[in-house]
Write an enzyme that holds these catalytic residues in place. Structure first.
Site, PDB file in Angstrom:
ATOM      1  N   HIS A   1       6.936  -2.373  -6.089  1.00  0.00           N
ATOM      2  CA  HIS A   1       6.984  -3.055  -7.321  1.00  0.00           C
ATOM      3  C   HIS A   1       6.109  -4.132  -7.146  1.00  0.00           C
ATOM      4  CE1 HIS A   1       8.293  -5.319 -10.755  1.00  0.00           C
ATOM      5  NE2 HIS A   1       8.944  -4.423 -11.020  1.00  0.00           N
TER       6      HIS A   1
ATOM      7  N   ASP B   1      13.214   2.890 -11.371  1.00  0.00           N
ATOM      8  CA  ASP B   1      12.997   4.383 -11.826  1.00  0.00           C
ATOM      9  C   ASP B   1      13.301   5.437 -10.883  1.00  0.00           C
ATOM     10  OD1 ASP B   1      11.977   3.752 -14.411  1.00  0.00           O
ATOM     11  OD2 ASP B   1       9.922   3.153 -13.253  1.00  0.00           O
TER      12      ASP B   1
HETATM   13  N1  CMC Z   1       3.900   5.158  -2.322  1.00  0.00           N
HETATM   14  C1  CMC Z   1       3.059   4.996  -1.311  1.00  0.00           C
HETATM   15  N2  CMC Z   1       2.248   3.775  -1.112  1.00  0.00           N
HETATM   16  C2  CMC Z   1       2.358   2.862  -1.919  1.00  0.00           C
HETATM   17  C3  CMC Z   1       3.345   2.893  -3.045  1.00  0.00           C
HETATM   18  C4  CMC Z   1       4.027   4.075  -3.128  1.00  0.00           C
HETATM   19  N3  CMC Z   1       4.831   4.342  -4.339  1.00  0.00           N
HETATM   20  N4  CMC Z   1       3.325   1.891  -3.819  1.00  0.00           N
HETATM   21  C5  CMC Z   1       2.393   0.818  -3.223  1.00  0.00           C
HETATM   22  N5  CMC Z   1       1.966   1.588  -2.207  1.00  0.00           N
HETATM   23  C6  CMC Z   1       0.853   1.231  -1.164  1.00  0.00           C
HETATM   24  C7  CMC Z   1      -0.426   0.944  -1.697  1.00  0.00           C
HETATM   25  O1  CMC Z   1      -1.137   2.205  -1.470  1.00  0.00           O
HETATM   26  C8  CMC Z   1      -0.963   0.090  -0.947  1.00  0.00           C
HETATM   27  O2  CMC Z   1      -1.260   0.236   0.442  1.00  0.00           O
HETATM   28  P1  CMC Z   1      -2.571  -0.489   1.067  1.00  0.00           P
HETATM   29  O3  CMC Z   1      -1.998  -2.114   1.149  1.00  0.00           O
HETATM   30  O4  CMC Z   1      -2.601   0.150   2.324  1.00  0.00           O
HETATM   31  O5  CMC Z   1      -3.666  -0.433   0.127  1.00  0.00           O
HETATM   32  C9  CMC Z   1       0.115  -1.129  -1.065  1.00  0.00           C
HETATM   33  O6  CMC Z   1       1.355  -0.117  -0.872  1.00  0.00           O
HETATM   34  C10 CMC Z   1       0.265  -2.131  -2.040  1.00  0.00           C
HETATM   35  O7  CMC Z   1       0.319  -1.386  -3.309  1.00  0.00           O
HETATM   36  P2  CMC Z   1      -0.273  -1.821  -4.698  1.00  0.00           P
HETATM   37  O8  CMC Z   1      -0.734  -0.538  -5.533  1.00  0.00           O
HETATM   38  O9  CMC Z   1      -1.569  -2.601  -4.521  1.00  0.00           O
HETATM   39  O10 CMC Z   1       0.617  -2.476  -5.527  1.00  0.00           O
HETATM   40  P3  CMC Z   1       0.638  -2.856  -6.987  1.00  0.00           P
HETATM   41  O11 CMC Z   1       1.508  -3.972  -6.849  1.00  0.00           O
HETATM   42  O12 CMC Z   1      -0.420  -3.258  -7.498  1.00  0.00           O
HETATM   43  O13 CMC Z   1       1.660  -1.809  -7.412  1.00  0.00           O
HETATM   44  C11 CMC Z   1       3.273  -0.304  -8.359  1.00  0.00           C
HETATM   45  C12 CMC Z   1       3.083  -1.930  -7.903  1.00  0.00           C
HETATM   46  C13 CMC Z   1       4.673  -0.265  -8.662  1.00  0.00           C
HETATM   47  C14 CMC Z   1       2.302   0.148  -9.564  1.00  0.00           C
HETATM   48  C15 CMC Z   1       3.136   0.755  -7.015  1.00  0.00           C
HETATM   49  O14 CMC Z   1       4.126   0.484  -6.150  1.00  0.00           O
HETATM   50  C16 CMC Z   1       3.334   2.237  -7.391  1.00  0.00           C
HETATM   51  O15 CMC Z   1       2.318   2.684  -7.897  1.00  0.00           O
HETATM   52  N6  CMC Z   1       4.794   2.642  -7.382  1.00  0.00           N
HETATM   53  C17 CMC Z   1       4.695   4.039  -7.638  1.00  0.00           C
HETATM   54  C18 CMC Z   1       5.101   4.104  -9.188  1.00  0.00           C
HETATM   55  C19 CMC Z   1       6.379   3.592  -9.653  1.00  0.00           C
HETATM   56  O16 CMC Z   1       7.416   3.799  -9.024  1.00  0.00           O
HETATM   57  N7  CMC Z   1       6.257   2.679 -10.805  1.00  0.00           N
HETATM   58  C20 CMC Z   1       7.381   2.101 -11.337  1.00  0.00           C
HETATM   59  C21 CMC Z   1       7.375   0.702 -11.062  1.00  0.00           C
HETATM   60  S1  CMC Z   1       9.086  -0.031 -11.554  1.00  0.00           S
HETATM   61  C22 CMC Z   1       9.525   0.071 -13.233  1.00  0.00           C
HETATM   62  C23 CMC Z   1       8.156  -0.259 -14.082  1.00  0.00           C
HETATM   63  O17 CMC Z   1       7.569  -1.500 -13.934  1.00  0.00           O
HETATM   64  O18 CMC Z   1       7.838   0.375 -14.925  1.00  0.00           O
END
Ligand code: CMC
Length: 428
Positions: A306, A363
């Site tokens: 998140h 989720d």
């Molecule tokens: N699985 C594997 N690696 C992950 C995941 C994951 N679910 N989420 C983040 N990472 C890694 C990402 O690859 C990055 O690694 P590195 O620093 O080595 O490049 C690091 O963690 C930071 O991730 P980010 O994508 O820069 O983080 P963000 O704040 O931009 O994204 C997020 C947040 C929720 C989009 C992301 O964690 C994600 O894609 N999660 C899976 C989808 C999900 O469950 N979404 C629902 C979110 S909660 C409800 C809502 O808001 O709707």
């Protein structure tokens, strides 16, 4: 005297006001930066940018805190109802008994859709995703109430907000009924809000659906937990569209479109599809955790991570417990719950997830409850939309009642070609 920040570029320095929060991060007001120093700020994904002040909900991502108008989410989930929370978010205070009765009554009396709206549902292919239908139907609602669309008319806005809360469950269930080739069920206004929704979803002319109180109660809790979440992607979309003085239906439709993405509200559907794949693949969770860590593999552990929560997501904690309770009360087993719990355990003891502070989010477990209730997987994002609706409305009202509202219009740092002459096509 208020604290100030300063910024220096070369030999020019300016002072910047600090906007104090009641709790959480203060904001540095950079609105004069370009005028004074000739630069703009650049912040990918707005990770460090407050687009506005807000008093709707408070999140402390490090401490795992979420409060609506000051009330902890745990207390609301245990003691309140979705409609009471909708009132709280939209009017700022918990209602008195008389206020809540009047609010519920006004929602109930708007539950019906105009009969000719059926044609809109029927214009879609049967296999259309329910989020696509819901976004269109929400946008189309505006055309039925042209006299109540002025964003500056507070009474009209209030009426539109109530219409949306009242009609969205009917739109969702009719999208579903059309999909599964079943007759539409009209809302039964003798039932309370959540039970009415479940009835329009699952009742048939041939067999009346009797609402199980365990299911109604669990859905009420899930809707409460989704009701608002600060300046998330879809609420920001709602505000952005509203800032151009678009009506509330158009703004909420934009929120639904934003929510449909797999990184936002579409994640609950993706989680179940992922768990199903893991079970079908033999259930080896460490293999899937390894895939999620592999930077050459696009797979991500859906329902994990998140932008704001870096310790735990308080909603996920309640939902996990609710999933266990609901399955136990309904006397059901779901192999996906076992796999989800194993996945959580393996991921939470893995350095990759620990270092990046990746925890189960809202989720991760919600889909398991929706499944137990009988909702098909692609209905999960629309349930998220129903839950988030009061928050979108509250955010939109906060935006449009701000006397200093300006259209949302970010700057950019241009990195494209500088001026060059047009080359006729036969000379390229
Ligand atoms: N699985 C594997 N690696 C992950 C995941 C994951 N679910 N989420 C983040 N990472 C890694 C990402 O690859 C990055 O690694 P590195 O620093 O080595 O490049 C690091 O963690 C930071 O991730 P980010 O994508 O820069 O983080 P963000 O704040 O931009 O994204 C997020 C947040 C929720 C989009 C992301 O964690 C994600 O894609 N999660 C899976 C989808 C999900 O469950 N979404 C629902 C979110 S909660 C409800 C809502 O808001 O709707």
């Amino acid at each position: 005297m208020n604290a100030k920040a300063s910024m220096r570029i070369g030999d020019r320095q300016i002072e910047l006001d600090i906007v104090e929060s009641s709790e959480g991060d203060n904001g540095v007001d950079i609105s004069n930066l370009r005028k004074e120093l000739g630069v703009v700020t650049l912040d990918s994904g707005f990770a460090n940018t407050a687009a506005n002040t807000s008093s709707v909900s408070f999140i402390d991502g490090e401490a795992g805190i979420l409060r609506y108008r000051g009330y902890p989410i745990e207390q609301l989930a245990e003691q309140s109802t979705f409609l009471e929370v909708a009132f709280l978010l939209n009017y700022g205070e918990l209602p008195t008994k008389a206020e809540l009765d009047a609010f519920e009554e006004s929602i109930t009396m708007h539950s019906l859709l105009r009969e000719d709206m059926k044609q809109l549902f029927e214009a879609f292919p049967h296999e259309a995703h329910p989020m696509q239908i819901l976004a269109s139907a929400t946008s189309a609602l505006a055309s039925y109430y042209p006299e109540d669309l002025d964003p500056t008319d507070r009474e009209a806005v209030d009426l539109s907000a109530r219409r949306l809360i009242a009609k969205m469950p009917t739109m969702i269930s009719w999208a579903y009924k059309y999909r599964v080739h079943q007759p539409y069920v009209y809302p039964r206004n003798d039932l309370p809000y959540v039970a009415r929704f479940l009835h329009t979803m699952f009742s048939l002319p041939t067999s009346e659906y009797v609402v199980d109180p365990v299911i109604a109660q669990a859905l009420d809790v899930l809707l409460i937990l989704h009701a608002d979440h600060g300046q998330n992607c879809s609420s920001t979309a709602v505000r952005l569209v509203g800032s151009g003085r678009a009506d509330v239906f158009a703004s909420v439709a934009a929120g639904i479109c934003a929510l449909s993405g797999p990184l936002h509200g579409g994640a609950n559907q993706e989680v179940i599809e992922m768990l199903e794949r893991i079970v079908a693949d033999g259930g080896d969770v460490s293999k899937w955790v390894a895939k999620a860590k592999d930077k050459n593999d696009p797979f991500r552990l859906m329902g994990f991570g998140h932008r704001v929560y870096k310790n735990f997501d308080p909603r996920a904690r309640i939902i996990k417990q609710t999933a266990q309770d609901v399955l136990a009360k309904l006397g059901r087993d779901d192999p996906l719950l076992d796999v989800a719990m194993q996945l959580e355990e393996v991921a939470l003891s893995d350095d990759y997830f620990i270092e990046r502070k990746l925890y189960p989010n809202v989720d991760f477990y919600s889909g398991i409850i929706y499944r137990a209730m009988g909702f098909p997987t692609d209905m999960f994002p629309v349930l998220f939309a129903l839950g988030r609706l009061p928050g979108w409305l509250a955010q939109w009202r906060e935006l449009t009642s701000d006397p200093d509202l300006r259209i949302y219009r970010p700057r950019q740092v241009y990195v494209g070609p500088t001026e060059r002459d047009y080359v006729p096509i036969d000379q390229r």
